[in-house]
Write a protein that holds these residues in place. Structure first.
Motif, PDB file in Angstrom:
ATOM      1  N   PRO A  26       0.926  -1.292  -0.132  1.00 43.96           N
ATOM      2  CA  PRO A  26      -0.092   0.009   0.114  1.00 43.96           C
ATOM      3  C   PRO A  26       1.041   1.363   0.099  1.00 43.96           C
ATOM      4  O   PRO A  26       0.393   2.032  -0.535  1.00 43.96           O
ATOM      5  N   ARG A  27       2.348   0.934   0.350  1.00 42.54           N
ATOM      6  CA  ARG A  27       2.906   2.573   0.723  1.00 42.54           C
ATOM      7  C   ARG A  27       3.232   2.696  -0.758  1.00 42.54           C
ATOM      8  O   ARG A  27       3.816   3.742  -1.327  1.00 42.54           O
ATOM      9  N   LEU A  28       3.458   2.187  -1.885  1.00 47.44           N
ATOM     10  CA  LEU A  28       3.687   1.762  -3.081  1.00 47.44           C
ATOM     11  C   LEU A  28       2.593   2.827  -3.706  1.00 47.44           C
ATOM     12  O   LEU A  28       3.377   3.742  -4.750  1.00 47.44           O
ATOM     13  N   VAL A  29       1.602   1.826  -3.570  1.00 44.51           N
ATOM     14  CA  VAL A  29       0.823   2.748  -4.033  1.00 44.51           C
ATOM     15  C   VAL A  29       0.684   4.092  -3.756  1.00 44.51           C
ATOM     16  O   VAL A  29       0.539   4.946  -4.452  1.00 44.51           O
ATOM     17  N   GLU A  30       1.013   4.961  -2.032  1.00 42.88           N
ATOM     18  CA  GLU A  30       0.534   6.148  -2.234  1.00 42.88           C
ATOM     19  C   GLU A  30       1.050   6.515  -2.997  1.00 42.88           C
ATOM     20  O   GLU A  30       1.528   7.614  -3.197  1.00 42.88           O
ATOM     21  N   LEU A  31       2.959   5.835  -3.034  1.00 45.47           N
ATOM     22  CA  LEU A  31       3.864   6.565  -2.921  1.00 45.47           C
ATOM     23  C   LEU A  31       3.127   7.113  -5.400  1.00 45.47           C
ATOM     24  O   LEU A  31       3.418   8.212  -6.072  1.00 45.47           O
ATOM     25  N   GLY A  32       2.882   5.362  -5.822  1.00 46.08           N
ATOM     26  CA  GLY A  32       2.498   5.887  -6.617  1.00 46.08           C
ATOM     27  C   GLY A  32       1.463   6.551  -7.233  1.00 46.08           C
ATOM     28  O   GLY A  32       0.907   6.517  -8.896  1.00 46.08           O
ATOM     29  N   LEU A  53     -10.106   7.400 -14.561  1.00 39.11           N
ATOM     30  CA  LEU A  53      -9.634   5.637 -15.114  1.00 39.11           C
ATOM     31  C   LEU A  53      -9.244   5.219 -15.271  1.00 39.11           C
ATOM     32  O   LEU A  53      -7.927   3.872 -15.141  1.00 39.11           O
ATOM     33  N   VAL A  54      -8.389   5.706 -16.392  1.00 36.47           N
ATOM     34  CA  VAL A  54      -6.668   5.639 -16.829  1.00 36.47           C
ATOM     35  C   VAL A  54      -5.653   5.196 -16.220  1.00 36.47           C
ATOM     36  O   VAL A  54      -4.662   4.614 -16.430  1.00 36.47           O
ATOM     37  N   GLY A  55      -5.909   6.489 -15.945  1.00 44.29           N
ATOM     38  CA  GLY A  55      -4.720   6.375 -14.477  1.00 44.29           C
ATOM     39  C   GLY A  55      -4.838   5.627 -13.351  1.00 44.29           C
ATOM     40  O   GLY A  55      -3.292   5.279 -13.265  1.00 44.29           O
ATOM     41  N   ALA A  56      -6.112   5.532 -12.812  1.00 37.13           N
ATOM     42  CA  ALA A  56      -5.998   4.184 -12.334  1.00 37.13           C
ATOM     43  C   ALA A  56      -5.592   2.943 -12.476  1.00 37.13           C
ATOM     44  O   ALA A  56      -4.579   2.014 -11.726  1.00 37.13           O
ATOM     45  N   VAL A  57      -6.006   2.771 -14.206  1.00 39.44           N
ATOM     46  CA  VAL A  57      -6.253   1.324 -14.025  1.00 39.44           C
ATOM     47  C   VAL A  57      -4.644   1.299 -14.738  1.00 39.44           C
ATOM     48  O   VAL A  57      -4.009   0.241 -14.735  1.00 39.44           O
ATOM     49  N   LEU A  58      -3.452   2.854 -15.188  1.00 42.85           N
ATOM     50  CA  LEU A  58      -2.353   1.721 -15.320  1.00 42.85           C
ATOM     51  C   LEU A  58      -1.419   1.900 -14.460  1.00 42.85           C
ATOM     52  O   LEU A  58      -0.880   1.288 -15.161  1.00 42.85           O
ATOM     53  N   GLY A  59      -2.016   2.549 -13.122  1.00 41.13           N
ATOM     54  CA  GLY A  59      -1.232   2.150 -12.149  1.00 41.13           C
ATOM     55  C   GLY A  59      -0.735   1.565 -12.021  1.00 41.13           C
ATOM     56  O   GLY A  59      -0.186   0.640 -11.375  1.00 41.13           O
ATOM     57  N   CYS A  60      -2.089   0.507 -11.690  1.00 38.98           N
ATOM     58  CA  CYS A  60      -2.518  -1.051 -11.501  1.00 38.98           C
ATOM     59  C   CYS A  60      -1.925  -2.315 -12.424  1.00 38.98           C
ATOM     60  O   CYS A  60      -1.108  -2.677 -11.996  1.00 38.98           O
TER      61      CYS A  60
END
Lengths: 202, 202
Positions: A122-128, A155-162
DNA sequence: CGCAAGATTGCACTGTGTGCAAGAAAAGTG
DNA sequence: CACTTTTCTTGCACACAGTGCAATCTTGCG
Protein backbone atom coordinates in the motif's frame (compact mmCIF):
# COMPACT_ATOMS: atom_id res chain seq x y z
CA UNK A 1 32.35 26.89 -13.12
CA UNK A 2 31.92 24.17 -10.52
CA UNK A 3 29.02 22.71 -12.45
CA UNK A 4 26.51 21.36 -9.94
CA UNK A 5 28.45 22.95 -7.09
CA UNK A 6 30.00 21.22 -4.14
CA UNK A 7 26.95 21.80 -2.01
CA UNK A 8 24.52 20.05 -4.33
CA UNK A 9 26.92 17.17 -4.80
CA UNK A 10 27.22 16.53 -1.07
CA UNK A 11 23.48 16.64 -0.79
CA UNK A 12 23.09 13.99 -3.43
CA UNK A 13 25.75 11.89 -1.74
CA UNK A 14 23.94 12.04 1.55
CA UNK A 15 20.66 11.14 -0.09
CA UNK A 16 22.23 8.20 -1.86
CA UNK A 17 23.94 7.06 1.33
CA UNK A 18 20.66 7.13 3.20
CA UNK A 19 18.83 5.25 0.47
CA UNK A 20 21.58 2.66 0.28
CA UNK A 21 21.69 2.24 4.05
CA UNK A 22 17.94 1.75 4.09
CA UNK A 23 18.09 -0.87 1.39
CA UNK A 24 20.92 -2.79 3.06
CA UNK A 25 19.44 -2.77 6.52
CA UNK A 26 16.01 -3.68 5.22
CA UNK A 27 17.50 -6.57 3.30
CA UNK A 28 19.19 -7.79 6.45
CA UNK A 29 16.41 -7.44 9.01
CA UNK A 30 13.24 -6.50 7.16
CA UNK A 31 12.19 -2.90 6.94
CA UNK A 32 9.84 -3.06 9.90
CA UNK A 33 12.67 -4.11 12.22
CA UNK A 34 14.92 -1.26 11.13
CA UNK A 35 14.80 2.10 12.89
CA UNK A 36 15.53 5.43 11.38
CA UNK A 37 18.26 5.80 13.96
CA UNK A 38 20.09 2.78 12.54
CA UNK A 39 19.73 4.05 9.01
CA UNK A 40 21.10 7.44 9.93
CA UNK A 41 23.98 5.88 11.83
CA UNK A 42 24.99 3.71 8.90
CA UNK A 43 24.83 6.66 6.56
CA UNK A 44 27.00 8.66 8.95
CA UNK A 45 24.44 11.30 9.63
CA UNK A 46 22.23 12.27 12.55
CA UNK A 47 18.76 10.97 13.20
CA UNK A 48 17.30 14.38 12.64
CA UNK A 49 18.97 14.80 9.28
CA UNK A 50 17.28 11.74 7.86
CA UNK A 51 14.03 13.67 7.83
CA UNK A 52 15.61 16.46 5.87
CA UNK A 53 15.76 14.02 2.98
CA UNK A 54 12.88 11.58 3.36
CA UNK A 55 9.55 11.66 5.11
CA UNK A 56 10.07 8.14 6.42
CA UNK A 57 11.78 4.80 5.88
CA UNK A 58 9.30 3.80 3.23
CA UNK A 59 10.09 6.74 1.06
CA UNK A 60 13.80 6.16 1.47
CA UNK A 61 13.31 2.62 0.27
CA UNK A 62 10.80 3.07 -2.50
CA UNK A 63 11.76 6.45 -3.82
CA UNK A 64 15.52 6.61 -3.36
CA UNK A 65 15.90 9.59 -5.62
CA UNK A 66 13.61 11.80 -3.63
CA UNK A 67 10.38 13.38 -4.82
CA UNK A 68 11.43 14.81 -8.14
CA UNK A 69 9.19 16.33 -10.77
CA UNK A 70 7.90 13.19 -12.48
CA UNK A 71 8.55 12.27 -16.05
CA UNK A 72 5.47 10.46 -17.26
CA UNK A 73 3.51 13.54 -18.24
CA UNK A 74 6.08 14.97 -20.63
CA UNK A 75 6.71 11.53 -22.04
CA UNK A 76 3.07 10.87 -22.75
CA UNK A 77 2.62 14.27 -24.35
CA UNK A 78 5.72 13.66 -26.44
CA UNK A 79 4.11 10.71 -28.21
CA UNK A 80 2.54 10.93 -31.64
CA UNK A 81 -0.81 12.69 -31.12
CA UNK A 82 -2.42 10.43 -33.71
CA UNK A 83 -1.92 7.41 -31.48
CA UNK A 84 -4.78 6.20 -29.30
CA UNK A 85 -4.25 7.09 -25.67
CA UNK A 86 -3.53 3.55 -24.56
CA UNK A 87 -0.91 3.05 -27.23
CA UNK A 88 0.78 6.32 -26.34
CA UNK A 89 0.71 5.41 -22.66
CA UNK A 90 2.27 2.07 -23.50
CA UNK A 91 5.21 3.75 -25.16
CA UNK A 92 5.61 6.22 -22.32
CA UNK A 93 5.50 3.47 -19.71
CA UNK A 94 8.14 1.49 -21.53
CA UNK A 95 10.40 4.48 -21.28
CA UNK A 96 9.61 4.86 -17.58
CA UNK A 97 10.27 1.26 -16.71
CA UNK A 98 13.55 1.19 -18.56
CA UNK A 99 15.04 2.83 -15.49
CA UNK A 100 14.19 -0.19 -13.40
CA UNK A 101 16.02 -2.56 -15.68
CA UNK A 102 19.13 -0.45 -15.55
CA UNK A 103 19.27 -1.02 -11.79
CA UNK A 104 17.75 -4.45 -11.83
CA UNK A 105 19.31 -6.04 -8.77
CA UNK A 106 18.39 -3.21 -6.46
CA UNK A 107 14.82 -3.06 -7.70
CA UNK A 108 14.34 -6.78 -7.51
CA UNK A 109 15.50 -6.54 -3.92
CA UNK A 110 13.04 -3.75 -3.23
CA UNK A 111 10.24 -5.80 -4.73
CA UNK A 112 11.23 -8.69 -2.50
CA UNK A 113 10.99 -6.46 0.52
CA UNK A 114 7.61 -5.20 -0.63
CA UNK A 115 6.35 -8.74 -1.09
CA UNK A 116 7.63 -9.74 2.33
CA UNK A 117 6.60 -6.80 4.42
CA UNK A 118 3.01 -6.97 3.27
CA UNK A 119 2.46 -3.52 4.73
CA UNK A 120 4.61 -1.93 2.07
CA UNK A 121 2.53 -2.63 -0.99
CA UNK A 122 0.00 0.00 0.00
CA UNK A 123 2.86 2.35 0.65
CA UNK A 124 3.99 1.73 -2.86
CA UNK A 125 0.55 2.67 -4.03
CA UNK A 126 0.77 5.76 -1.89
CA UNK A 127 3.93 6.84 -3.60
CA UNK A 128 2.44 5.71 -6.88
CA UNK A 129 -0.48 8.03 -6.22
CA UNK A 130 1.69 10.88 -7.36
CA UNK A 131 2.34 9.00 -10.56
CA UNK A 132 -1.33 8.30 -10.90
CA UNK A 133 -2.23 11.96 -10.62
CA UNK A 134 0.40 12.71 -13.17
CA UNK A 135 -0.95 10.10 -15.55
CA UNK A 136 -4.48 11.36 -15.04
CA UNK A 137 -3.46 14.90 -15.80
CA UNK A 138 -1.48 13.86 -18.85
CA UNK A 139 -4.34 11.77 -20.21
CA UNK A 140 -6.71 14.65 -19.67
CA UNK A 141 -4.40 16.97 -21.53
CA UNK A 142 -4.20 14.54 -24.37
CA UNK A 143 -7.93 13.95 -24.71
CA UNK A 144 -8.96 17.51 -24.00
CA UNK A 145 -11.01 16.39 -21.04
CA UNK A 146 -11.22 17.59 -17.48
CA UNK A 147 -9.04 15.62 -15.08
CA UNK A 148 -11.33 16.53 -12.21
CA UNK A 149 -14.77 15.91 -13.62
CA UNK A 150 -14.55 13.40 -16.45
CA UNK A 151 -14.42 9.70 -15.93
CA UNK A 152 -11.96 8.75 -18.62
CA UNK A 153 -8.72 10.38 -17.44
CA UNK A 154 -9.17 9.31 -13.84
CA UNK A 155 -10.05 5.78 -14.82
CA UNK A 156 -7.18 5.41 -17.26
CA UNK A 157 -4.71 6.92 -14.80
CA UNK A 158 -5.80 4.58 -12.05
CA UNK A 159 -5.89 1.54 -14.28
CA UNK A 160 -2.46 2.21 -15.70
CA UNK A 161 -1.14 2.44 -12.18
CA UNK A 162 -2.66 -0.95 -11.46
CA UNK A 163 -1.19 -2.43 -14.59
CA UNK A 164 2.27 -1.25 -13.62
CA UNK A 165 1.90 -2.58 -10.12
CA UNK A 166 0.70 -5.98 -11.25
CA UNK A 167 3.40 -6.12 -13.88
CA UNK A 168 6.11 -5.39 -11.35
CA UNK A 169 4.75 -8.06 -9.05
CA UNK A 170 4.89 -10.61 -11.86
CA UNK A 171 8.34 -9.50 -12.92
CA UNK A 172 9.48 -10.08 -9.39
CA UNK A 173 7.80 -13.44 -9.05
CA UNK A 174 9.47 -14.55 -12.26
CA UNK A 175 12.72 -13.20 -10.86
CA UNK A 176 13.43 -11.32 -14.01
CA UNK A 177 13.37 -14.41 -16.18
CA UNK A 178 10.80 -12.67 -18.34
CA UNK A 179 11.64 -9.30 -19.82
CA UNK A 180 9.81 -6.46 -18.15
CA UNK A 181 8.61 -4.88 -21.42
CA UNK A 182 6.93 -8.11 -22.48
CA UNK A 183 5.12 -8.44 -19.16
CA UNK A 184 3.91 -4.88 -19.42
CA UNK A 185 2.65 -5.50 -22.92
CA UNK A 186 0.73 -8.54 -21.79
CA UNK A 187 -1.06 -6.54 -19.16
CA UNK A 188 -1.81 -3.64 -21.49
CA UNK A 189 -2.98 -6.02 -24.20
CA UNK A 190 -5.44 -7.58 -21.79
CA UNK A 191 -6.69 -4.12 -20.85
CA UNK A 192 -7.01 -2.95 -24.42
CA UNK A 193 -8.95 -6.10 -25.25
CA UNK A 194 -11.44 -5.34 -22.49
CA UNK A 195 -10.25 -8.03 -20.07
CA UNK A 196 -11.97 -10.92 -21.87
CA UNK A 197 -12.20 -14.20 -20.06
CA UNK A 198 -8.95 -16.09 -20.47
CA UNK A 199 -8.96 -18.95 -22.93
CA UNK A 200 -8.54 -21.72 -20.40
CA UNK A 201 -5.91 -22.70 -17.88
CA UNK A 202 -2.92 -23.68 -19.92
CA UNK B 1 -31.45 -17.75 24.59
CA UNK B 2 -30.18 -14.20 24.59
CA UNK B 3 -29.53 -14.38 20.85
CA UNK B 4 -26.29 -12.53 20.22
CA UNK B 5 -25.67 -12.36 23.96
CA UNK B 6 -25.26 -9.26 26.04
CA UNK B 7 -21.53 -9.42 25.74
CA UNK B 8 -21.46 -9.35 21.96
CA UNK B 9 -23.98 -6.57 21.88
CA UNK B 10 -21.93 -4.37 24.17
CA UNK B 11 -18.92 -5.03 22.03
CA UNK B 12 -20.76 -3.92 18.94
CA UNK B 13 -21.98 -0.85 20.77
CA UNK B 14 -18.47 0.10 21.75
CA UNK B 15 -17.22 -0.42 18.21
CA UNK B 16 -20.04 1.69 16.82
CA UNK B 17 -19.40 4.40 19.42
CA UNK B 18 -15.72 4.53 18.51
CA UNK B 19 -16.46 4.66 14.79
CA UNK B 20 -19.04 7.39 15.30
CA UNK B 21 -16.73 9.41 17.53
CA UNK B 22 -14.01 9.16 14.93
CA UNK B 23 -16.32 10.34 12.18
CA UNK B 24 -17.64 13.27 14.22
CA UNK B 25 -14.27 14.47 15.41
CA UNK B 26 -12.73 14.07 11.99
CA UNK B 27 -15.57 16.07 10.47
CA UNK B 28 -14.96 18.82 13.01
CA UNK B 29 -11.18 19.11 12.93
CA UNK B 30 -9.88 16.88 10.16
CA UNK B 31 -8.67 13.41 10.92
CA UNK B 32 -5.02 14.39 11.19
CA UNK B 33 -5.76 16.83 14.01
CA UNK B 34 -7.68 14.25 16.03
CA UNK B 35 -5.88 12.04 18.52
CA UNK B 36 -6.88 8.56 19.54
CA UNK B 37 -7.17 9.87 23.06
CA UNK B 38 -9.91 12.28 22.03
CA UNK B 39 -11.76 9.58 20.16
CA UNK B 40 -11.62 7.23 23.11
CA UNK B 41 -12.76 9.97 25.46
CA UNK B 42 -15.78 10.82 23.34
CA UNK B 43 -16.72 7.16 23.05
CA UNK B 44 -16.41 6.81 26.83
CA UNK B 45 -13.60 4.25 26.85
CA UNK B 46 -9.93 4.34 27.62
CA UNK B 47 -7.15 5.08 25.16
CA UNK B 48 -5.92 1.55 25.39
CA UNK B 49 -9.30 0.06 24.58
CA UNK B 50 -9.46 1.81 21.23
CA UNK B 51 -6.75 -0.51 19.98
CA UNK B 52 -8.76 -3.53 21.02
CA UNK B 53 -11.14 -2.58 18.22
CA UNK B 54 -9.15 -0.81 15.54
CA UNK B 55 -5.55 -0.73 14.51
CA UNK B 56 -5.62 3.05 14.14
CA UNK B 57 -7.78 6.06 13.39
CA UNK B 58 -7.86 5.35 9.70
CA UNK B 59 -9.37 1.96 10.16
CA UNK B 60 -11.94 3.34 12.56
CA UNK B 61 -12.95 5.86 9.94
CA UNK B 62 -12.81 3.80 6.78
CA UNK B 63 -13.85 0.43 8.08
CA UNK B 64 -16.26 1.18 10.87
CA UNK B 65 -17.54 -2.36 11.04
CA UNK B 66 -14.18 -3.85 11.81
CA UNK B 67 -12.26 -6.33 9.72
CA UNK B 68 -14.88 -8.95 9.05
CA UNK B 69 -14.61 -11.83 6.64
CA UNK B 70 -15.29 -10.06 3.35
CA UNK B 71 -18.26 -10.71 1.15
CA UNK B 72 -17.10 -10.20 -2.40
CA UNK B 73 -15.75 -13.71 -2.88
CA UNK B 74 -18.95 -15.55 -2.02
CA UNK B 75 -20.94 -13.04 -4.00
CA UNK B 76 -18.84 -13.46 -7.12
CA UNK B 77 -18.96 -17.22 -6.87
CA UNK B 78 -22.71 -17.05 -6.38
CA UNK B 79 -23.23 -15.53 -9.83
CA UNK B 80 -24.30 -17.56 -12.82
CA UNK B 81 -21.18 -19.48 -13.93
CA UNK B 82 -22.11 -18.94 -17.56
CA UNK B 83 -21.54 -15.20 -17.21
CA UNK B 84 -18.22 -13.72 -18.30
CA UNK B 85 -16.06 -12.76 -15.36
CA UNK B 86 -16.51 -9.04 -15.79
CA UNK B 87 -20.27 -9.32 -15.92
CA UNK B 88 -20.33 -11.48 -12.82
CA UNK B 89 -18.03 -9.05 -11.04
CA UNK B 90 -20.33 -6.20 -11.99
CA UNK B 91 -23.27 -7.88 -10.36
CA UNK B 92 -21.25 -8.71 -7.26
CA UNK B 93 -19.96 -5.15 -6.97
CA UNK B 94 -23.44 -3.74 -7.24
CA UNK B 95 -24.41 -5.83 -4.26
CA UNK B 96 -21.35 -4.67 -2.35
CA UNK B 97 -21.91 -1.00 -2.99
CA UNK B 98 -25.56 -1.17 -2.04
CA UNK B 99 -24.36 -0.94 1.55
CA UNK B 100 -22.91 2.48 0.91
CA UNK B 101 -26.18 3.88 -0.35
CA UNK B 102 -28.00 2.66 2.70
CA UNK B 103 -25.77 4.88 4.82
CA UNK B 104 -25.26 7.58 2.27
CA UNK B 105 -24.70 10.63 4.43
CA UNK B 106 -22.02 8.99 6.53
CA UNK B 107 -20.18 7.66 3.51
CA UNK B 108 -20.34 10.93 1.66
CA UNK B 109 -18.81 12.51 4.73
CA UNK B 110 -16.08 9.90 4.80
CA UNK B 111 -15.33 10.53 1.15
CA UNK B 112 -15.11 14.24 1.87
CA UNK B 113 -12.56 13.56 4.58
CA UNK B 114 -10.60 11.34 2.23
CA UNK B 115 -10.58 14.02 -0.43
CA UNK B 116 -9.48 16.64 2.07
CA UNK B 117 -6.85 14.78 3.98
CA UNK B 118 -4.97 13.78 0.86
CA UNK B 119 -3.02 11.28 2.90
CA UNK B 120 -6.07 9.13 3.38
CA UNK B 121 -6.69 8.01 -0.17
CA UNK B 122 -3.74 5.65 -0.06
CA UNK B 123 -5.00 4.42 3.27
CA UNK B 124 -8.24 3.61 1.56
CA UNK B 125 -6.30 1.64 -0.98
CA UNK B 126 -4.50 -0.08 1.86
CA UNK B 127 -7.73 -1.20 3.38
CA UNK B 128 -9.00 -1.96 -0.10
CA UNK B 129 -5.99 -4.21 -0.60
CA UNK B 130 -7.80 -6.84 1.38
CA UNK B 131 -10.69 -6.50 -0.98
CA UNK B 132 -8.33 -6.69 -3.91
CA UNK B 133 -6.82 -9.94 -2.69
CA UNK B 134 -10.30 -11.27 -2.20
CA UNK B 135 -11.31 -10.28 -5.69
CA UNK B 136 -8.17 -11.80 -7.13
CA UNK B 137 -8.78 -15.07 -5.34
CA UNK B 138 -12.42 -15.15 -6.38
CA UNK B 139 -11.58 -14.44 -10.01
CA UNK B 140 -8.95 -17.16 -9.96
CA UNK B 141 -11.44 -19.60 -8.53
CA UNK B 142 -13.90 -18.70 -11.25
CA UNK B 143 -11.48 -19.04 -14.14
CA UNK B 144 -9.62 -22.02 -12.77
CA UNK B 145 -6.37 -20.08 -12.83
CA UNK B 146 -3.67 -19.56 -10.26
CA UNK B 147 -4.06 -16.37 -8.25
CA UNK B 148 -0.33 -16.32 -7.60
CA UNK B 149 1.14 -17.03 -10.99
CA UNK B 150 -1.31 -16.06 -13.69
CA UNK B 151 -1.74 -12.54 -14.94
CA UNK B 152 -5.48 -12.46 -15.39
CA UNK B 153 -6.79 -12.78 -11.83
CA UNK B 154 -4.30 -10.32 -10.40
CA UNK B 155 -4.94 -7.81 -13.14
CA UNK B 156 -8.71 -8.06 -12.91
CA UNK B 157 -8.63 -7.85 -9.12
CA UNK B 158 -6.46 -4.76 -9.19
CA UNK B 159 -8.40 -3.09 -11.97
CA UNK B 160 -11.73 -3.71 -10.28
CA UNK B 161 -10.34 -2.10 -7.17
CA UNK B 162 -9.37 0.92 -9.25
CA UNK B 163 -12.75 1.09 -10.85
CA UNK B 164 -14.46 1.12 -7.46
CA UNK B 165 -12.12 3.77 -6.18
CA UNK B 166 -12.60 6.04 -9.17
CA UNK B 167 -16.34 5.48 -9.05
CA UNK B 168 -16.53 6.46 -5.40
CA UNK B 169 -14.51 9.58 -6.09
CA UNK B 170 -16.89 10.58 -8.86
CA UNK B 171 -19.92 9.78 -6.75
CA UNK B 172 -18.57 12.08 -4.11
CA UNK B 173 -17.70 14.84 -6.50
CA UNK B 174 -21.22 14.72 -7.87
CA UNK B 175 -22.46 14.76 -4.28
CA UNK B 176 -24.72 11.83 -4.89
CA UNK B 177 -26.61 13.57 -7.67
CA UNK B 178 -25.86 10.58 -9.87
CA UNK B 179 -26.83 7.12 -8.71
CA UNK B 180 -23.88 5.05 -7.62
CA UNK B 181 -24.85 1.98 -9.67
CA UNK B 182 -24.90 4.01 -12.86
CA UNK B 183 -21.46 5.47 -12.19
CA UNK B 184 -20.10 2.00 -11.54
CA UNK B 185 -21.59 0.76 -14.77
CA UNK B 186 -20.00 3.57 -16.72
CA UNK B 187 -16.59 2.66 -15.38
CA UNK B 188 -17.05 -1.04 -16.00
CA UNK B 189 -18.39 -0.39 -19.48
CA UNK B 190 -15.30 1.59 -20.33
CA UNK B 191 -13.13 -1.23 -19.01
CA UNK B 192 -15.04 -3.91 -20.89
CA UNK B 193 -14.72 -1.89 -24.07
CA UNK B 194 -10.95 -1.77 -23.66
CA UNK B 195 -10.72 1.89 -22.63
CA UNK B 196 -11.19 3.29 -26.14
CA UNK B 197 -10.45 6.95 -26.65
CA UNK B 198 -13.44 9.02 -25.60
CA UNK B 199 -15.60 10.41 -28.36
CA UNK B 200 -14.72 14.05 -27.82
CA UNK B 201 -15.20 16.52 -25.01
CA UNK B 202 -18.96 16.98 -24.70
C1' DC C 1 -23.01 -17.77 44.97
C1' DG C 2 -18.66 -18.55 42.86
C1' DC C 3 -15.67 -19.77 39.17
C1' DA C 4 -13.91 -19.28 34.41
C1' DA C 5 -13.64 -16.63 30.20
C1' DG C 6 -13.10 -12.47 28.33
C1' DA C 7 -12.95 -7.34 28.21
C1' DT C 8 -11.10 -2.92 30.12
C1' DT C 9 -7.70 -0.30 31.88
C1' DG C 10 -3.20 1.70 33.58
C1' DC C 11 1.63 1.65 33.08
C1' DA C 12 5.88 1.52 30.94
C1' DC C 13 8.38 1.60 26.87
C1' DT C 14 10.04 2.03 22.01
C1' DG C 15 9.81 4.57 17.91
C1' DT C 16 7.97 8.22 14.64
C1' DG C 17 7.79 12.71 13.13
C1' DT C 18 8.06 17.88 13.94
C1' DG C 19 9.36 22.64 15.65
C1' DC C 20 12.90 25.38 17.17
C1' DA C 21 17.29 27.34 17.86
C1' DA C 22 22.22 26.99 17.93
C1' DG C 23 26.18 25.83 15.35
C1' DA C 24 29.00 24.41 11.14
C1' DA C 25 29.98 24.64 6.35
C1' DA C 26 29.65 26.50 1.76
C1' DA C 27 28.78 30.49 -1.32
C1' DG C 28 28.99 35.22 -2.41
C1' DT C 29 31.27 39.92 -1.81
C1' DG C 30 34.59 43.52 -1.38
C1' DC D 1 41.66 36.98 2.73
C1' DA D 2 38.06 38.55 5.94
C1' DC D 3 33.17 39.18 6.40
C1' DT D 4 28.38 38.30 5.50
C1' DT D 5 24.63 35.50 3.87
C1' DT D 6 22.64 31.37 2.87
C1' DT D 7 21.94 26.71 3.60
C1' DC D 8 22.50 22.34 5.87
C1' DT D 9 23.21 19.80 10.15
C1' DT D 10 22.41 18.68 14.67
C1' DG D 11 20.66 18.38 19.48
C1' DC D 12 16.79 19.01 22.37
C1' DA D 13 12.15 18.79 23.63
C1' DC D 14 7.74 17.29 22.72
C1' DA D 15 3.27 15.04 21.29
C1' DC D 16 1.52 11.03 19.59
C1' DA D 17 1.23 6.08 17.81
C1' DG D 18 1.21 1.57 18.96
C1' DT D 19 2.40 -2.68 21.86
C1' DG D 20 3.28 -5.93 25.85
C1' DC D 21 2.13 -6.97 30.37
C1' DA D 22 -0.31 -7.45 34.49
C1' DA D 23 -4.09 -6.02 37.46
C1' DT D 24 -8.94 -5.46 37.66
C1' DC D 25 -13.58 -5.64 36.54
C1' DT D 26 -17.69 -7.77 34.06
C1' DT D 27 -20.35 -11.30 32.06
C1' DG D 28 -21.78 -16.07 31.37
C1' DC D 29 -22.73 -20.26 33.41
C1' DG D 30 -22.95 -24.11 36.57
Amino acid sequence: MTGPGLRARKKQDTRAALAAATLELAAEHGLAAVTVEQIAARAGVSYRTFFNYFSGKEEALLRPGGAGPGTFGPRLLGQDPALPVLAAARAALHEELAVLESDRAAWQLRLTLIADDEALLPRLVELGATGEREMTAAVAARTGQDAERDLYPALVGAVLGCAVRVTLARWHRLEGRAPLPRLLDEALDALAAGLPDPASPS
